[in-house]
Design an enzyme around this catalytic site. Structure first.
Site, PDB file in Angstrom:
ATOM      1  N   ASN A   1       1.005  -1.114   0.119  1.00  0.00           N
ATOM      2  CA  ASN A   1      -0.030  -0.125   0.000  1.00  0.00           C
ATOM      3  C   ASN A   1       0.850   1.413  -0.017  1.00  0.00           C
ATOM      4  O   ASN A   1       1.980   1.055   0.130  1.00  0.00           O
ATOM      5  CB  ASN A   1      -0.901   0.102   1.300  1.00  0.00           C
ATOM      6  CG  ASN A   1      -0.397  -0.202   2.565  1.00  0.00           C
ATOM      7  OD1 ASN A   1       0.648   0.857   2.793  1.00  0.00           O
ATOM      8  ND2 ASN A   1      -0.157  -1.204   3.233  1.00  0.00           N
TER       9      ASN A   1
ATOM     10  N   ASP B   1      -3.780  -6.640   5.364  1.00  0.00           N
ATOM     11  CA  ASP B   1      -4.826  -7.795   5.980  1.00  0.00           C
ATOM     12  C   ASP B   1      -4.783  -9.003   5.262  1.00  0.00           C
ATOM     13  O   ASP B   1      -5.218  -9.929   5.874  1.00  0.00           O
ATOM     14  CB  ASP B   1      -6.234  -7.037   5.953  1.00  0.00           C
ATOM     15  CG  ASP B   1      -6.405  -5.813   6.937  1.00  0.00           C
ATOM     16  OD1 ASP B   1      -5.950  -5.919   7.955  1.00  0.00           O
ATOM     17  OD2 ASP B   1      -7.115  -4.894   6.640  1.00  0.00           O
TER      18      ASP B   1
ATOM     19  N   LYS C   1      10.623 -16.938  -9.741  1.00  0.00           N
ATOM     20  CA  LYS C   1       9.534 -15.827 -10.527  1.00  0.00           C
ATOM     21  C   LYS C   1       8.711 -16.661 -11.316  1.00  0.00           C
ATOM     22  O   LYS C   1       8.738 -17.566 -12.043  1.00  0.00           O
ATOM     23  CB  LYS C   1      10.472 -15.075 -11.475  1.00  0.00           C
ATOM     24  CG  LYS C   1       9.693 -13.834 -11.833  1.00  0.00           C
ATOM     25  CD  LYS C   1      10.858 -13.093 -12.796  1.00  0.00           C
ATOM     26  CE  LYS C   1       9.749 -12.120 -13.671  1.00  0.00           C
ATOM     27  NZ  LYS C   1      10.084 -11.682 -15.026  1.00  0.00           N
TER      28      LYS C   1
ATOM     29  N   PHE D   1      -4.253   3.190  14.651  1.00  0.00           N
ATOM     30  CA  PHE D   1      -4.506   4.136  13.782  1.00  0.00           C
ATOM     31  C   PHE D   1      -5.523   3.690  13.123  1.00  0.00           C
ATOM     32  O   PHE D   1      -5.765   2.341  12.745  1.00  0.00           O
ATOM     33  CB  PHE D   1      -3.349   4.461  12.650  1.00  0.00           C
ATOM     34  CG  PHE D   1      -2.289   5.447  13.518  1.00  0.00           C
ATOM     35  CD1 PHE D   1      -1.713   5.319  14.699  1.00  0.00           C
ATOM     36  CD2 PHE D   1      -2.287   6.653  12.752  1.00  0.00           C
ATOM     37  CE1 PHE D   1      -0.807   6.245  14.966  1.00  0.00           C
ATOM     38  CE2 PHE D   1      -1.409   7.701  13.306  1.00  0.00           C
ATOM     39  CZ  PHE D   1      -0.620   7.638  14.364  1.00  0.00           C
TER      40      PHE D   1
ATOM     41  N   LYS E   1     -13.082   0.036  16.234  1.00  0.00           N
ATOM     42  CA  LYS E   1     -11.607  -0.382  16.324  1.00  0.00           C
ATOM     43  C   LYS E   1     -11.148  -0.347  17.879  1.00  0.00           C
ATOM     44  O   LYS E   1     -10.445  -1.363  18.232  1.00  0.00           O
ATOM     45  CB  LYS E   1     -11.049   0.316  15.340  1.00  0.00           C
ATOM     46  CG  LYS E   1     -11.073  -0.534  14.145  1.00  0.00           C
ATOM     47  CD  LYS E   1     -10.221   0.379  13.045  1.00  0.00           C
ATOM     48  CE  LYS E   1     -10.862  -0.204  11.577  1.00  0.00           C
ATOM     49  NZ  LYS E   1     -10.225   0.612  10.405  1.00  0.00           N
TER      50      LYS E   1
ATOM     51  N   LYS F   1     -10.245  -3.969  19.591  1.00  0.00           N
ATOM     52  CA  LYS F   1      -8.827  -4.043  19.778  1.00  0.00           C
ATOM     53  C   LYS F   1      -8.331  -3.681  20.973  1.00  0.00           C
ATOM     54  O   LYS F   1      -7.108  -3.755  21.510  1.00  0.00           O
ATOM     55  CB  LYS F   1      -8.119  -3.534  18.585  1.00  0.00           C
ATOM     56  CG  LYS F   1      -8.497  -4.153  17.169  1.00  0.00           C
ATOM     57  CD  LYS F   1      -7.610  -3.494  15.938  1.00  0.00           C
ATOM     58  CE  LYS F   1      -8.398  -3.840  14.596  1.00  0.00           C
ATOM     59  NZ  LYS F   1      -7.061  -3.953  13.499  1.00  0.00           N
TER      60      LYS F   1
HETATM   61  N1  CTP Z   1      -3.181  -3.403  11.974  1.00  0.00           N
HETATM   62  C1  CTP Z   1      -2.515  -4.586  12.682  1.00  0.00           C
HETATM   63  N2  CTP Z   1      -2.470  -5.728  11.882  1.00  0.00           N
HETATM   64  C2  CTP Z   1      -3.184  -5.833  10.803  1.00  0.00           C
HETATM   65  C3  CTP Z   1      -3.997  -4.962  10.309  1.00  0.00           C
HETATM   66  C4  CTP Z   1      -3.936  -3.703  10.749  1.00  0.00           C
HETATM   67  O1  CTP Z   1      -1.883  -4.294  13.666  1.00  0.00           O
HETATM   68  N3  CTP Z   1      -3.144  -7.236  10.133  1.00  0.00           N
HETATM   69  C5  CTP Z   1      -3.385  -2.112  12.801  1.00  0.00           C
HETATM   70  C6  CTP Z   1      -2.655  -0.970  12.141  1.00  0.00           C
HETATM   71  O2  CTP Z   1      -1.404  -0.860  12.548  1.00  0.00           O
HETATM   72  C7  CTP Z   1      -3.722   0.053  12.485  1.00  0.00           C
HETATM   73  C8  CTP Z   1      -4.966  -0.495  12.909  1.00  0.00           C
HETATM   74  O3  CTP Z   1      -4.610  -1.810  12.871  1.00  0.00           O
HETATM   75  O4  CTP Z   1      -3.161   0.559  13.880  1.00  0.00           O
HETATM   76  C9  CTP Z   1      -5.995  -0.390  11.671  1.00  0.00           C
HETATM   77  O5  CTP Z   1      -7.101  -1.035  12.058  1.00  0.00           O
HETATM   78  P1  CTP Z   1      -7.646  -2.049  11.033  1.00  0.00           P
HETATM   79  O6  CTP Z   1      -9.050  -2.510  11.766  1.00  0.00           O
HETATM   80  O7  CTP Z   1      -6.743  -3.234  10.810  1.00  0.00           O
HETATM   81  O8  CTP Z   1      -7.890  -1.051   9.980  1.00  0.00           O
HETATM   82  P2  CTP Z   1      -7.956  -1.642   8.216  1.00  0.00           P
HETATM   83  O9  CTP Z   1      -6.703  -2.474   8.096  1.00  0.00           O
HETATM   84  O10 CTP Z   1      -7.894  -0.624   7.763  1.00  0.00           O
HETATM   85  O11 CTP Z   1      -9.165  -2.536   8.420  1.00  0.00           O
HETATM   86  P3  CTP Z   1     -10.872  -2.672   8.042  1.00  0.00           P
HETATM   87  O12 CTP Z   1     -11.026  -2.887   6.710  1.00  0.00           O
HETATM   88  O13 CTP Z   1     -11.220  -3.293   8.973  1.00  0.00           O
HETATM   89  O14 CTP Z   1     -11.102  -1.119   8.116  1.00  0.00           O
END
Ligand code: CTP
Length: 396
Positions: free
Chosen positions: A209, A278, A288, A322, A336, A340
């Site tokens: 990303n 995610d 490759k 975040f 969240k 969390k």
């Molecule tokens: N985060 C994490 N581990 C993951 C994904 C996200 O620790 N595998 C943490 C990020 O560092 C951030 C927060 O979770 O602090 C973001 O929350 P999250 O719910 O995961 O946000 P998104 O990835 O945007 O997910 P969603 O699709 O649920 O909005």
């Protein structure tokens, strides 16, 4: 408030130097031990004798003056300082320090100090807007230096524009604030994650990303400059780690999880600024992949939710997450916090101009677990970082 604090004031060669004695006088009146360092050019605008009389300390103007007692002057001043403020700061001193040049007493003290450094630039509007100067400012800000924006108005050179030294009240308040914050996190350990992760499909292709790591790195730099031990677990980014942080580079979400699990128990405060993928390809190939004639289907599996794990397993730690959102920012962020087990979430709407990935500024909402919320308007990510830390200090 400033009693016993050692403040080094650097003066460089700009016309606004004539205002610095007033600032020094105010600092001395609050009980600070003020030491003035002047460049050669500064002595053309104002005399060392004036500053010596007002600061009640010898003024340093050269590298090779014979000191009254034996000491290496630039090191002793650099070590003693609780804060170093350069007022006014010319384009020249900012350019020199950003390039690592230490060829006179002031640039040498700046290079040698571990104290917070504040620059208060004042110059011609075109010099201030010059892209070379602006990129030097950004570079120094990324290393944790602080800046005050010049005022807009009539300039000594006859132009109207941005470049005036800010009012002495503003400079005084900033110095007093920085001195009282300096060391306010000493003895505390931060674990900060930053940047993107890369989920590899084969040795050359990955899912990632647009996170550049700027926000997490700004928090790491700010925490370090305020005396904390900082462990920075970072995905691949193009910015240097702030000086003095323990930098652990990682690639994938799984690597980041492993590094976080190894270190989270050492931390008092955990800040998860990383944009963690995610999903990761279920199968990743050692060689490759070769293209085939038709479509390619890839199955992605969920990566571990690191923040969720921390929320479940945390002990005394303050946990900051975040949330980068494009819609329903507040509702999603609040969900969240509960899901969390967070103490604080920093939510930003990445569709807003000046917020989110890759920008130098951010616009965020701080949402606490008791539901109360605070808006932080658009400002440099370094400033946002300090605001977050100011709120965290209240937790202790
Ligand atoms: N985060 C994490 N581990 C993951 C994904 C996200 O620790 N595998 C943490 C990020 O560092 C951030 C927060 O979770 O602090 C973001 O929350 P999250 O719910 O995961 O946000 P998104 O990835 O945007 O997910 P969603 O699709 O649920 O909005």
């Amino acid at each position: 408030m400033l009693t016993g604090k050692c403040i080094v004031i650097g003066i460089t060669g700009g016309i606004a130097a004539y205002k610095t004695p007033d600032l020094v006088s105010r600092l001395v009146k609050t009980g600070a031990d003020v030491h003035v360092v002047m460049t050669e050019a500064a002595t053309r605008f104002i005399t060392p004798l004036t500053l010596q009389t007002i600061s009640r300390n010898p003024v340093t103007t050269g590298m090779f003056e014979t000191p009254e007692k034996w000491e290496v002057k630039h090191i002793s001043l650099a070590d003693r300082a609780d804060l170093l403020a350069v007022v006014p700061a010319t384009a020249n001193i900012i350019g020199k320090v950003s390039a690592g040049i230490a060829d006179d007493i002031l640039s040498t003290v700046i290079m040698a100090t571990k104290a917070p450094v504040l620059f208060v630039p004042a110059m011609n509007v075109h010099m201030y807007e010059n892209p070379v100067f602006q990129s030097n400012l950004k570079k120094l800000a990324s290393y944790g230096c602080r800046f005050l924006e010049p005022d807009v108005g009539g300039l000594a050179c006859g132009y109207e524009g941005k470049g005036r030294l800010p009012g002495l009240d503003i400079i005084f308040e900033e110095i007093a604030g920085l001195v009282s914050k300096s060391g306010d996190f000493s003895g505390k350990t931060f674990l900060i994650t930053a940047g993107p992760t890369r989920e590899y499909l084969d040795p050359v292709r990955f899912l990632s990303n647009g996170s550049t790591g700027k926000m997490g790195y700004a928090i790491a730099g700010a925490a370090r400059s305020r005396g904390a031990r900082v462990i920075l677990v970072s995905g691949p980014v193009n910015i240097p780690a702030p000086q003095g942080v323990e930098h652990i580079p990682v690639l994938s979400a799984r690597d980041m999880f492993a590094a976080v699990k190894e270190h989270y128990q050492e931390a008092d405060i955990i800040v998860k600024a990383a944009a963690v993928a995610d999903y990761s390809p279920k199968e990743s190939f050692a060689n490759k992949m070769k293209k085939g004639p038709g479509d390619l289907e890839v199955i992605f599996e969920r990566t571990p939710d690191i923040l969720h794990y921390l929320g479940e397993n945390k002990g005394k730690q303050v946990l900051v997450g975040f949330a980068a959102e494009t819609d329903n920012v507040v509702e999603n962020a609040i969900k969240k916090i509960t899901a969390k087990n967070l103490d604080l979430i920093v939510a930003n709407d990445i569709t807003q101009r000046g917020a989110g990935f890759g920008t130098d500024t951010n616009i965020v909402k701080l949402i606490y677990k008791d539901g109360h919320m605070e808006q932080i308007d658009k400002m440099a990510k370094e400033e946002v970082a300090h605001r977050i830390l100011d709120r965290l200090i209240a937790v202790f």
